[in-house]
Structures are given as C-alpha cells and as structure tokens.
Scaffold this active site. Structure first.
Site, PDB file in Angstrom:
ATOM      1  N   GLY A 177       0.671  -1.277   0.155  1.00 52.19           N
ATOM      2  CA  GLY A 177      -0.204   0.060   0.002  1.00 52.19           C
ATOM      3  C   GLY A 177       0.912   0.979  -0.042  1.00 52.19           C
ATOM      4  O   GLY A 177       1.394   1.615   0.972  1.00 52.19           O
ATOM      5  N   ASN A 180      -0.821   7.355   1.549  1.00 52.39           N
ATOM      6  CA  ASN A 180      -0.130   8.340   2.623  1.00 52.39           C
ATOM      7  C   ASN A 180       0.496   7.444   3.901  1.00 52.39           C
ATOM      8  O   ASN A 180       1.581   7.799   4.082  1.00 52.39           O
ATOM      9  CB  ASN A 180      -1.336   9.269   3.239  1.00 52.39           C
ATOM     10  N   GLY A 230       1.308   4.277   3.959  1.00 53.13           N
ATOM     11  CA  GLY A 230       2.206   3.249   3.208  1.00 53.13           C
ATOM     12  C   GLY A 230       3.674   4.255   3.109  1.00 53.13           C
ATOM     13  O   GLY A 230       4.651   3.755   3.340  1.00 53.13           O
ATOM     14  N   ARG A 268     -13.629   4.089   4.582  1.00 51.99           N
ATOM     15  CA  ARG A 268     -15.146   4.159   4.633  1.00 51.99           C
ATOM     16  C   ARG A 268     -15.306   5.644   3.711  1.00 51.99           C
ATOM     17  O   ARG A 268     -14.967   6.489   4.089  1.00 51.99           O
ATOM     18  CB  ARG A 268     -15.728   4.062   5.879  1.00 51.99           C
ATOM     19  N   VAL A 296      -2.138  -2.723   9.550  1.00 46.95           N
ATOM     20  CA  VAL A 296      -2.521  -1.454   9.853  1.00 46.95           C
ATOM     21  C   VAL A 296      -4.008  -1.094   9.220  1.00 46.95           C
ATOM     22  O   VAL A 296      -4.502  -0.090   9.700  1.00 46.95           O
ATOM     23  CB  VAL A 296      -1.541  -0.279   9.239  1.00 46.95           C
ATOM     24  N   HIS A 303      -9.433  -1.146  18.725  1.00 47.02           N
ATOM     25  CA  HIS A 303      -9.255   0.162  18.121  1.00 47.02           C
ATOM     26  C   HIS A 303     -10.639   0.742  17.718  1.00 47.02           C
ATOM     27  O   HIS A 303     -10.999   0.516  16.739  1.00 47.02           O
ATOM     28  CB  HIS A 303      -8.347  -0.086  16.703  1.00 47.02           C
TER      29      HIS A 303
END
Length: 313
Positions: free
Chosen positions: A10, A13, A15, A85, A121, A178
């Site tokens: 990925g 931003n 990664g 999302r 992540v 989380h």
C-alpha cells in the site's frame, strides 16, 4: 550482515510515510508495493525518497513495485492496503471489501515471505488482523495489529498538551479494540513517575480519553478529504524498529489472545514484548474492576466485528 528487508503493501499516505520513517532511521531496505492499477506511482515515490538519502544520510535502498516477486524473503511485511469508508458505504461494505483485499495480499505474502512478521494497519483493524492470521496460517506471534501504539501516542500527546510538559515524560497505556471501546488505564499512566490521577481531575481526564478515542475522526473532520497518516505511519515504524533491531519493546499491540485475559482466540490490544520473533510474550496486568469491565466490553465489540466479517467472507 545484510540489512533487514521491509515490505510495505500500500503506497498511499500511510504506506509511503511509513517507508519515509523507516528509511530515515535506516531500519532496512524497503520495498513499497501497490496494485498494478496504480501504475508507476510506487516507483515514483520510492525514487523520490531515495533522492533524499544524501540529504538525511541514510543508505537504505527503496524500490517501488507492483510485483510481489520483488518482496521475496522480507523480514517484516506492513499491510496498509484497504479502502477508507466512503459516503454511502455501510460498515458491512467496508468489512467485506477490505477482507477481500487482505485475503489477496496475504495469499501473496505467505508464498513470497513465509518467515516474515506481518504488521496489519488496515481497518477495521481488529477484524483485518484476524483475517491475516486465517489466510497466512502463520504462527499468531508473527501476525500483529498496529493500533495501540498510535492510540497511546495520541493519548500522551493530549496529556502533554493539557499539563504543559514534555511528551517524553508521559508514560501511558491503552488496551482493547481500536475504536470507541478502547480502554485507557489510569493505573498505568504516569507523568514523570507521578500518577496522572494526582495531576488531572477525573472529569477532565475522561474528556481527554474521549478525545483520544475520537482522535482519528477529529483529523478526518479537519482534513475533509483524507485521514491521518503521520502518526499511524510513525507508530508502525516504531513497531518495525522493535522487530528488526530486536529491541524487546513493551508496546500495546493487537495480539492474538487465547488464554491471556480470558479472550479466547481473538486479536485485541494488549501490552506485548516485541522483538525479532514478533510478539515474544503478552504481559498480563492486574486491572482494576472498572478497567476489567471496560476491557471485556471492548473484547465483546471485537468478537462482534469478527463474527460479522465471517458472515461476509
């Protein structure tokens, strides 16, 4: 000795910024990977980062690719891939979409880097790390979720801002899932060795905790068109450092708990010792009654999330 090999899946931003932090700290040679549809974007970011090496004095190599063959033999694989999302997208939509992405990534990783430690992540974190374990079949000690380091960093930041002290003097810990059910531990929070409860009134401390829970949403609201990436990437890089340098850091991470804390086979945020082998041990704390109740509530939310994912995949 060869440098550690770190793959980041990925190149968005989070990664790319994680690659930045890891390269600047010379944690190893870095492969920044994204899907073929991204074109040469990961190559461009990798080259740009490499061109900063004379300025900052690091010798780590950074390459960009869409070919998993170039990631072969990685010591650590960080997975940031996944969709945020979007308006009109339900929680189930996000779960289903990102579970499919996680499945595809992990099918590749288990073949190309069978000895790697995986740091997940991608969100929803607690379900995605569970999916990574299911797909790879790796020992659970080598599949870890990044959330607690980020949440604790936000908590420490807000406490330092409130008290007007250095962040270095704030020692804190958060557990649980989380999100909105994360569990702060006032009993494990000190400022220069002084219990935080002696410095901040309970009502104000709860306000700070609530801001921590909503820390990501607050940034999304300010940015309008994106989400946080500096702190999430920095938190991930700290975990990478603990692993590749075998630092035995005691950090809150999403770890697979079976008998620990009575969780019964789910990933949840707990304090762990991180080293070359990944999670080398889970530290079990004696929680207060209120902390224990909040933790069990958070575990229940994680189980509900994983159950929902199972129905969708």
């Amino acid at each position: 000795m060869r440098r550690a090999k770190i793959t980041i899946v990925g190149a968005g931003n989070v990664g790319a910024t994680c690659a930045h932090w890891c390269a600047a700290a010379e944690l190893g040679d870095i492969v920044l990977l994204d899907i073929p549809q991204a074109g040469d974007m990961p190559k461009g970011k990798a080259l740009d980062l490499m061109q900063s090496s004379p300025i900052f004095g690091f010798d780590s190599t950074v390459i960009g690719t869409s070919d998993y063959a170039e990631t072969a033999g990685s010591d650590v694989v960080v997975i940031t891939a996944g969709l945020p999302r979007k308006p009109g997208m339900s929680r189930d939509d996000l779960l289903a979409t990102n579970a499919k992405i996680m499945t595809a990534v992990c099918e590749e990783v288990k073949t190309t880097s069978p000895e790697a430690v995986i740091i997940v992540v991608s969100n929803p974190l607690d379900a995605m790390v569970q999916r990574a374990l299911q797909v790879t079949g790796f020992p659970p000690q080598r599949v870890i979720g990044q959330a607690g380091v980020l949440d604790t960093a936000r908590y420490r930041t807000f406490l330092a801002m409130e008290l007007g002290v250095s962040v270095e003097d704030i020692c804190a810990l958060l557990m649980g899932g989380h999100g909105d059910t994360m569990v702060p531990l006032p009993s494990c929070t000190t400022v220069g060795g002084i219990p935080v409860t002696q410095l901040i009134e309970p009502a104000r401390l709860e306000e700070i905790v609530d801001r921590t829970r909503k820390g990501g949403a607050e940034i999304v609201g300010l940015l309008k068109t994106g989400s946080a990436y500096y702190a999430p990437a920095g938190a991930t890089a700290q975990m990478v450092e603990a692993i590749v340098r075998d630092k035995k850091r005691l950090l809150p991470c999403a770890a697979y708990c079976d008998k620990e804390y009575g969780v019964g086979g789910y990933y949840v945020g707990v304090p762990v010792v991180l080293g070359t082998g990944g999670v080398e041990r889970i530290v079990e704390l004696k929680l207060t009654d209120s902390e224990s109740a909040a933790f069990q509530n958070s575990v229940a939310a994680v189980k509900e999330l994983v159950s929902a994912m199972a129905k969708l995949v």
